[in-house]
Design an enzyme around this catalytic site. Structure first.
Site, PDB file in Angstrom:
ATOM      1  N   GLY A  17     -36.713   3.307 -45.836  1.00 60.02           N
ATOM      2  CA  GLY A  17     -35.719   4.141 -45.166  1.00 60.02           C
ATOM      3  C   GLY A  17     -35.660   3.926 -43.672  1.00 60.02           C
ATOM      4  O   GLY A  17     -35.122   4.767 -42.948  1.00 60.02           O
ATOM      5  N   ARG A  50     -48.448   1.360 -15.828  1.00 56.19           N
ATOM      6  CA  ARG A  50     -48.406   2.283 -16.957  1.00 56.19           C
ATOM      7  C   ARG A  50     -47.076   2.156 -17.687  1.00 56.19           C
ATOM      8  O   ARG A  50     -46.055   1.823 -17.083  1.00 56.19           O
ATOM      9  CB  ARG A  50     -48.587   3.720 -16.447  1.00 56.19           C
ATOM     10  CG  ARG A  50     -48.775   4.760 -17.534  1.00 56.19           C
ATOM     11  CD  ARG A  50     -48.910   6.152 -16.924  1.00 56.19           C
ATOM     12  NE  ARG A  50     -47.639   6.645 -16.405  1.00 56.19           N
ATOM     13  CZ  ARG A  50     -47.506   7.730 -15.659  1.00 56.19           C
ATOM     14  NH1 ARG A  50     -48.572   8.421 -15.300  1.00 56.19           N
ATOM     15  NH2 ARG A  50     -46.318   8.127 -15.248  1.00 56.19           N
ATOM     16  N   ASP A  55      -6.419   2.331  -6.235  1.00 58.61           N
ATOM     17  CA  ASP A  55      -5.011   2.747  -6.312  1.00 58.61           C
ATOM     18  C   ASP A  55      -4.830   4.115  -5.651  1.00 58.61           C
ATOM     19  O   ASP A  55      -5.639   5.015  -5.839  1.00 58.61           O
ATOM     20  CB  ASP A  55      -4.587   2.811  -7.781  1.00 58.61           C
ATOM     21  CG  ASP A  55      -3.096   2.627  -7.977  1.00 58.61           C
ATOM     22  OD1 ASP A  55      -2.342   3.037  -7.075  1.00 58.61           O
ATOM     23  OD2 ASP A  55      -2.706   2.089  -9.020  1.00 58.61           O
ATOM     24  N   LYS A  61       0.592  17.521 -13.894  1.00 60.15           N
ATOM     25  CA  LYS A  61       0.654  18.916 -13.462  1.00 60.15           C
ATOM     26  C   LYS A  61       1.979  19.557 -13.892  1.00 60.15           C
ATOM     27  O   LYS A  61       2.019  20.723 -14.312  1.00 60.15           O
ATOM     28  CB  LYS A  61       0.506  18.991 -11.943  1.00 60.15           C
ATOM     29  CG  LYS A  61       0.717  20.390 -11.374  1.00 60.15           C
ATOM     30  CD  LYS A  61       0.552  20.410  -9.862  1.00 60.15           C
ATOM     31  CE  LYS A  61       0.814  21.805  -9.300  1.00 60.15           C
ATOM     32  NZ  LYS A  61       0.587  21.883  -7.836  1.00 60.15           N
ATOM     33  N   HIS A  94     -37.661   7.496 -37.191  1.00 58.89           N
ATOM     34  CA  HIS A  94     -37.676   8.658 -36.300  1.00 58.89           C
ATOM     35  C   HIS A  94     -37.950   8.244 -34.852  1.00 58.89           C
ATOM     36  O   HIS A  94     -38.738   8.876 -34.151  1.00 58.89           O
ATOM     37  CB  HIS A  94     -38.687   9.689 -36.777  1.00 58.89           C
ATOM     38  CG  HIS A  94     -38.377  10.228 -38.144  1.00 58.89           C
ATOM     39  ND1 HIS A  94     -37.352  11.114 -38.389  1.00 58.89           N
ATOM     40  CD2 HIS A  94     -38.938   9.971 -39.355  1.00 58.89           C
ATOM     41  CE1 HIS A  94     -37.310  11.390 -39.680  1.00 58.89           C
ATOM     42  NE2 HIS A  94     -38.249  10.707 -40.287  1.00 58.89           N
ATOM     43  N   ARG A 134       0.820  -1.210   0.000  1.00 49.03           N
ATOM     44  CA  ARG A 134       0.000   0.000   0.000  1.00 49.03           C
ATOM     45  C   ARG A 134       0.856   1.264   0.000  1.00 49.03           C
ATOM     46  O   ARG A 134       0.442   2.311  -0.492  1.00 49.03           O
ATOM     47  CB  ARG A 134      -0.941   0.019   1.215  1.00 49.03           C
ATOM     48  CG  ARG A 134      -2.157  -0.904   1.089  1.00 49.03           C
ATOM     49  CD  ARG A 134      -3.141  -0.634   2.210  1.00 49.03           C
ATOM     50  NE  ARG A 134      -4.399  -1.356   2.012  1.00 49.03           N
ATOM     51  CZ  ARG A 134      -5.510  -1.108   2.701  1.00 49.03           C
ATOM     52  NH1 ARG A 134      -5.516  -0.150   3.627  1.00 49.03           N
ATOM     53  NH2 ARG A 134      -6.615  -1.774   2.470  1.00 49.03           N
TER      54      ARG A 134
END
Length: 567
Positions: free
Chosen positions: A322, A562, A131, A143, A288, A70
């Site tokens: 189409g 619904r 990590d 940076k 569509h 660690r």
């Protein structure tokens, strides 16, 4: 402070990677270019196994790796070597004062957190893959890009070796690499934050009926493809994907045809949503983002998926021109033969037979999309609104009212087996149409759809009108695997021929995605000959609606669920 575009030669590199892909070739390439390599535990062992000299981080810090690894790189002698801005004399002086050598290159990839979560590992194992040192080194190097280069992707290793041979990366490249590094750690942190939010949940006093939706959601998207344009030519557009997300249309393989457009992706996703709602062989045809054809194939047909397409095409052959077709089974040669003479934008399916690909490849403008292995719909849906994002659990027929066994019979005789199957099909299919939606069905196929209307009356009228003026004879659509079927499917795009189109609303069943607010919408269906209806119920005028059904003698079920769909 003026920027310098000078290259910075790689004299000293820090390498710490979990994924060892390409590591040995990278180490040899850097060593051949005279780069000194500093590394950690298993990475150092892998590099040393190639015969390349490597210095262990512990030899620099004077402190061993502890706590099962660690803590190994979290030390001033490492991070000062990464973060020193060598444009500043004061930083250079401090490095000299403390006898710290700077790094010119940092190569890091992180513990596989997302993969560990996806594997189903336990909580402790997942946490161990968060990590700490890796992201710290990546962010520090990103940076300090004016003085150091950072690389997080093994696919860039050959570029690193080439740069080492040519005097390093220039400033523009270091900036680009820094931006990729920050995106990498941002995606990683988002994954960790999203997992911990979902795993640990709300405080007990905050838990509610929406506790399955976490208090934080992080989405990190990477551009996968630039598109020609968006919904319209003046709108720039691109496809983005999320690492670790479930696979779908965005990951589908283009087997043939032009690149997908923005509208192709939208319609293909809607088509898959509709077709994959069914476990039996099913085909959806979308225009569509609305269905103009939807059917389930006859299990006793010679080719059930081709039968599903013939019936789906019969729903509305005019609008199928189409359109985008999705199937939840492999596209067969018979299916392909039915489609080859119909202008179609996209076909998407789990797979295509070799014969089908050969037949359909003759159409240069037809896109063939093969869904990725393991395809499944996301369980949570996102919708952007101005200033925020709405989340909801996807509608996958998980409501109790979606089971016909739980429906309430409020009018007429109980439906026979065939009628009940058609009602169940209609109830499932109506969810694919934009609200307000009414769908008429016969023999496991839609025969008329009214969708996207601002009142249910218009949806009822539209469903009836489309059923009675569009489409071919149902008997023609039911033939499977014959020349007659191919001719009827291919020639069905001309409903204005001298032969009168059949009336199809009479004898059909109907599903409504939400309740009838007044009896007038139901009366339109009754007058057109609809013989059975399924609807949620829940209107303050339910009794009036039910009385209308009883007076007409039709069968009507209430689901008490619904299925609005606003897209």
């Amino acid at each position: 402070m003026a920027e310098s575009t000078d290259k910075i030669p790689f004299k000293r590199a820090l390498i710490s990677v979990y994924d060892k892909t390409g590591l040995q070739d990278l180490a040899r390439g850097l060593a051949d270019a005279g780069v000194q390599i500093v590394s950690t535990g298993s990475t150092a062992k892998t590099i040393a196994s190639t015969g390349v000299d490597v210095t262990e981080v512990a030899d620099i810090t004077g402190f061993p790796e502890v706590l099962d690894g660690r803590v190994k790189t979290l030390h001033p002698r490492i991070h000062a070597g990464i973060l020193a801005d060598r444009r500043l004399e004061s930083h250079r002086a401090q490095l000299d004062e403390h006898h710290i050598e700077p790094f010119d290159l940092v190569i890091v990839n992180l513990y596989p957190f997302v993969e560990t979560v996806a594997s189903g590992a336990g909580e402790d194992d997942v946490i161990e893959k968060i990590d700490i040192g890796g992201p710290s080194m990546v962010r520090a190097a990103a940076k300090n890009h004016p003085s150091i280069a950072v690389v997080v992707d093994p696919r860039s290793y050959q570029d690193v070796v080439t740069a080492a041979q040519q005097g390093g990366f220039d400033l523009a490249t270091r900036k680009r690499l820094a931006s990729l590094a920050f995106a990498h750690t941002a995606a990683y942190d988002n994954a960790v934050a999203a997992w911990t939010a979902a795993q640990f949940g709300e405080a007990p006093e905050q838990e509610s009926t929406v506790s399955q939706l976490p208090p934080y959601v992080g989405v990190s998207l990477s551009r996968a493809e630039s598109l020609r344009y968006g919904e319209n030519p003046h709108q720039p557009a691109a496809l983005y994907v999320e690492d670790g997300a479930s696979t779908g249309i965005a990951q589908a393989q283009l087997l043939h045809g032009k690149p997908m457009s923005y509208n192709n992706y939208v319609d293909a996703d809607a088509a898959v949503r509709a077709a994959f709602d069914f476990s039996d062989p099913a085909v959806a045809i979308i225009k569509h983002a609305n269905p103009c054809g939807l059917a389930v194939g006859d299990a006793h047909a010679t080719d059930p998926i081709a039968d599903a397409h013939a019936k789906a095409h019969a729903t509305d052959p005019v609008s199928a021109f189409g359109g985008v077709i999705a199937a939840n089974r492999e596209i067969t040669a018979t299916f392909a033969t039915q489609v080859k003479d119909i202008f179609t934008e996209v076909m998407v399916a789990p797979s295509f037979s070799a014969e089908a690909v050969e037949i359909l490849s003759a159409k240069k403008n037809l896109r063939l999309l093969e869904l990725p292995a393991g395809f499944h719909r996301d369980c949570v849906e996102y919708k952007q609104v101005s200033g925020g994002v709405l989340l909801q659990v996807a509608d996958t027929f998980q409501s109790q009212g979606d089971n016909p066994a739980d429906w309430e019979l409020v009018s007429g005789e109980p439906a026979d087996e065939t009628t009940l199957a058609d009602l169940a099909f209609a109830w499932k299919a109506v969810r694919a149409a934009k609200s307000n939606a009414i769908l008429l069905a016969h023999q496991q196929a839609a025969v008329g759809i009214g969708m996207g209307q601002v009142n249910r009356l218009d949806s009822c009228r539209l469903a009836i009108e489309r059923a009675n003026t569009l489409g071919m004879a149902t008997t023609g659509a039911q033939q499977t695997g014959t020349n007659d079927q191919v001719r009827s499917v291919g020639g069905a795009s001309n409903p204005t021929s001298t032969e009168q189109a059949p009336v199809r609303a009479r004898g059909s069943v109907a599903a409504s995605d939400a309740f009838f607010p007044f009896p007038d919408g139901l009366q339109i269906l009754i007058d057109a000959g609809v013989r059975a209806v399924v609807q949620p119920g829940g209107s303050v005028r339910d009794e009036d609606v039910i009385a209308t059904a009883r007076q007409a003698g039709i069968t009507m079920y209430l689901t008490h669920s619904r299925h609005f769909y606003h897209g």
